[in-house]
Design a protein around this motif. Structure first.
Motif, PDB file in Angstrom:
ATOM      1  N   GLU A   1       0.826  -1.202   0.000  1.00 44.34           N
ATOM      2  CA  GLU A   1       0.000   0.000   0.000  1.00 44.34           C
ATOM      3  C   GLU A   1       0.865   1.259   0.000  1.00 44.34           C
ATOM      4  OE1 GLU A   1      -2.526   0.102   3.479  1.00 44.34           O
ATOM      5  OE2 GLU A   1      -0.878  -0.497   4.745  1.00 44.34           O
ATOM      6  N   LYS A   2       0.277   2.342  -0.456  1.00 43.70           N
ATOM      7  CA  LYS A   2       1.001   3.603  -0.645  1.00 43.70           C
ATOM      8  C   LYS A   2       1.643   4.131   0.641  1.00 43.70           C
ATOM      9  CE  LYS A   2       0.394   8.142  -2.702  1.00 43.70           C
ATOM     10  NZ  LYS A   2      -0.514   9.024  -3.425  1.00 43.70           N
ATOM     11  N   PHE A   3       0.918   4.105   1.735  1.00 45.66           N
ATOM     12  CA  PHE A   3       1.425   4.654   2.989  1.00 45.66           C
ATOM     13  C   PHE A   3       1.849   3.559   3.964  1.00 45.66           C
ATOM     14  CE2 PHE A   3      -1.421   7.901   1.255  1.00 45.66           C
ATOM     15  CZ  PHE A   3      -0.514   8.944   1.144  1.00 45.66           C
ATOM     16  N   PHE A   4       2.436   2.505   3.415  1.00 40.91           N
ATOM     17  CA  PHE A   4       2.829   1.354   4.220  1.00 40.91           C
ATOM     18  C   PHE A   4       3.704   1.756   5.408  1.00 40.91           C
ATOM     19  CE2 PHE A   4       6.307  -1.605   5.169  1.00 40.91           C
ATOM     20  CZ  PHE A   4       5.578  -2.607   5.789  1.00 40.91           C
ATOM     21  N   LEU A   5       4.728   2.541   5.178  1.00 40.28           N
ATOM     22  CA  LEU A   5       5.665   2.883   6.248  1.00 40.28           C
ATOM     23  C   LEU A   5       4.965   3.587   7.407  1.00 40.28           C
ATOM     24  CD1 LEU A   5       8.553   2.695   7.186  1.00 40.28           C
ATOM     25  CD2 LEU A   5       9.023   4.848   6.046  1.00 40.28           C
ATOM     26  N   ILE A   6       4.064   4.481   7.104  1.00 38.24           N
ATOM     27  CA  ILE A   6       3.315   5.178   8.154  1.00 38.24           C
ATOM     28  C   ILE A   6       2.448   4.187   8.927  1.00 38.24           C
ATOM     29  CG2 ILE A   6       1.475   6.869   8.574  1.00 38.24           C
ATOM     30  CD1 ILE A   6       2.670   8.398   6.108  1.00 38.24           C
ATOM     31  N   HIS A   7       1.766   3.308   8.200  1.00 36.97           N
ATOM     32  CA  HIS A   7       0.921   2.310   8.858  1.00 36.97           C
ATOM     33  C   HIS A   7       1.755   1.314   9.668  1.00 36.97           C
ATOM     34  CE1 HIS A   7      -2.253   3.205   5.602  1.00 36.97           C
ATOM     35  NE2 HIS A   7      -2.423   3.978   6.639  1.00 36.97           N
ATOM     36  N   PHE A   8       2.944   0.975   9.177  1.00 41.79           N
ATOM     37  CA  PHE A   8       3.827   0.058   9.895  1.00 41.79           C
ATOM     38  C   PHE A   8       4.288   0.686  11.212  1.00 41.79           C
ATOM     39  CE2 PHE A   8       7.874  -1.953  10.928  1.00 41.79           C
ATOM     40  CZ  PHE A   8       7.533  -3.294  10.828  1.00 41.79           C
TER      41      PHE A   8
ATOM     42  N   LYS B   1       2.737   2.975  12.910  1.00 45.31           N
ATOM     43  CA  LYS B   1       1.554   2.991  13.786  1.00 45.31           C
ATOM     44  C   LYS B   1       1.332   1.608  14.410  1.00 45.31           C
ATOM     45  CE  LYS B   1      -3.386   3.853  13.774  1.00 45.31           C
ATOM     46  NZ  LYS B   1      -4.570   4.056  12.963  1.00 45.31           N
ATOM     47  N   LEU B   2       1.456   0.562  13.600  1.00 42.31           N
ATOM     48  CA  LEU B   2       1.322  -0.809  14.098  1.00 42.31           C
ATOM     49  C   LEU B   2       2.371  -1.106  15.161  1.00 42.31           C
ATOM     50  CD1 LEU B   2       0.157  -3.722  13.930  1.00 42.31           C
ATOM     51  CD2 LEU B   2       1.791  -4.117  12.072  1.00 42.31           C
ATOM     52  N   PHE B   3       3.613  -0.708  14.898  1.00 38.61           N
ATOM     53  CA  PHE B   3       4.716  -0.911  15.822  1.00 38.61           C
ATOM     54  C   PHE B   3       4.379  -0.314  17.194  1.00 38.61           C
ATOM     55  CE2 PHE B   3       8.869  -0.073  17.662  1.00 38.61           C
ATOM     56  CZ  PHE B   3       9.592  -1.212  17.330  1.00 38.61           C
ATOM     57  N   PHE B   4       3.890   0.931  17.193  1.00 38.65           N
ATOM     58  CA  PHE B   4       3.569   1.584  18.463  1.00 38.65           C
ATOM     59  C   PHE B   4       2.336   0.979  19.122  1.00 38.65           C
ATOM     60  CE2 PHE B   4       6.539   4.831  16.998  1.00 38.65           C
ATOM     61  CZ  PHE B   4       7.285   4.991  18.157  1.00 38.65           C
ATOM     62  N   SER B   5       1.363   0.540  18.340  1.00 41.42           N
ATOM     63  CA  SER B   5       0.188  -0.136  18.921  1.00 41.42           C
ATOM     64  C   SER B   5       0.620  -1.380  19.684  1.00 41.42           C
ATOM     65  CB  SER B   5      -0.798  -0.536  17.816  1.00 41.42           C
ATOM     66  OG  SER B   5      -1.329   0.581  17.179  1.00 41.42           O
ATOM     67  N   ILE B   6       1.491  -2.171  19.063  1.00 38.83           N
ATOM     68  CA  ILE B   6       1.973  -3.396  19.717  1.00 38.83           C
ATOM     69  C   ILE B   6       2.857  -3.044  20.917  1.00 38.83           C
ATOM     70  CG2 ILE B   6       3.399  -5.462  19.399  1.00 38.83           C
ATOM     71  CD1 ILE B   6       2.280  -5.539  16.492  1.00 38.83           C
ATOM     72  N   PHE B   7       3.671  -2.019  20.790  1.00 38.78           N
ATOM     73  CA  PHE B   7       4.521  -1.566  21.897  1.00 38.78           C
ATOM     74  C   PHE B   7       3.677  -1.276  23.137  1.00 38.78           C
ATOM     75  CE2 PHE B   7       6.459   1.990  24.248  1.00 38.78           C
ATOM     76  CZ  PHE B   7       7.648   1.397  24.634  1.00 38.78           C
ATOM     77  N   PHE B   8       2.573  -0.532  22.971  1.00 39.57           N
ATOM     78  CA  PHE B   8       1.741  -0.185  24.121  1.00 39.57           C
ATOM     79  C   PHE B   8       1.014  -1.407  24.689  1.00 39.57           C
ATOM     80  CE2 PHE B   8       2.124   4.113  22.196  1.00 39.57           C
ATOM     81  CZ  PHE B   8       2.834   4.684  23.247  1.00 39.57           C
TER      82      PHE B   8
END
Length: 152
Positions: free
Chosen positions: A57-64, A66-73
């Motif tokens: 997807e176009k904004f993969f890095l931004i979504h990745f 966001k995913l990283f921080f969701s899992i972190f929390f």
């Protein structure tokens, strides 16, 4: 105290992971999976849903990120001692973070992978404490993996 994190993308990866749900009855555990309209598989003491992402997807890095921080929390709250995953993309940041949190990583390469490794498998192989394949031909790509046959 052992707190197991089960994590996988939705669909077939989650169905494979769900075949290990009896472990969730023995140990404190939680499930992280993607939110989608077809996902009705749950097990463990708690279930967390994260956004589904696609590496094309176009904004993969931004979504990745966001995913990283969701899992972190989630990990700050749950403090997993072990992560068990069948992949795919959602599991990669969890495995990286798990290592930083001191968790053991158990990766099970997808049953659908008979003759070639997955991208997530190739990335996680380097950091997994236990790497399991369900087909013998994959041992050529993952020489230190454990062949256990299908988990279904």
């Amino acid at each position: 105290m052992t707190n197991i994190c089960f994590i996988s993308s939705s669909g077939g990866h989650l169905q494979e992971l769900a075949s290990l749900r009896d472990l969730a009855k023995i140990f404190p555990s939680f499930l992280i999976t993607e939110r989608d309209q077809f996902n009705n598989i749950t097990f463990g003491d708690k279930v967390y849903h994260v956004s589904q992402i696609n590496r094309r997807e176009k904004f993969f890095l931004i979504h990745f990120i966001k995913l990283f921080f969701s899992i972190f929390f989630i990990f700050i709250k749950e403090r997993p001692s072990c992560i068990i995953t069948t992949g795919a993309l959602v599991s990669f940041p969890a495995c990286i973070l798990g290592k930083l949190f001191g968790a053991k990583i158990i990766y099970i390469e997808s049953f659908a992978r008979i003759y070639s490794p997955s991208l997530t498998g190739k990335l996680v192989y380097k950091i997994a404490d236990v790497f399991i394949v369900q087909w013998k031909p994959l041992l050529k790509f993952y020489p230190s993996a454990i062949y256990m046959g299908g988990i279904f």
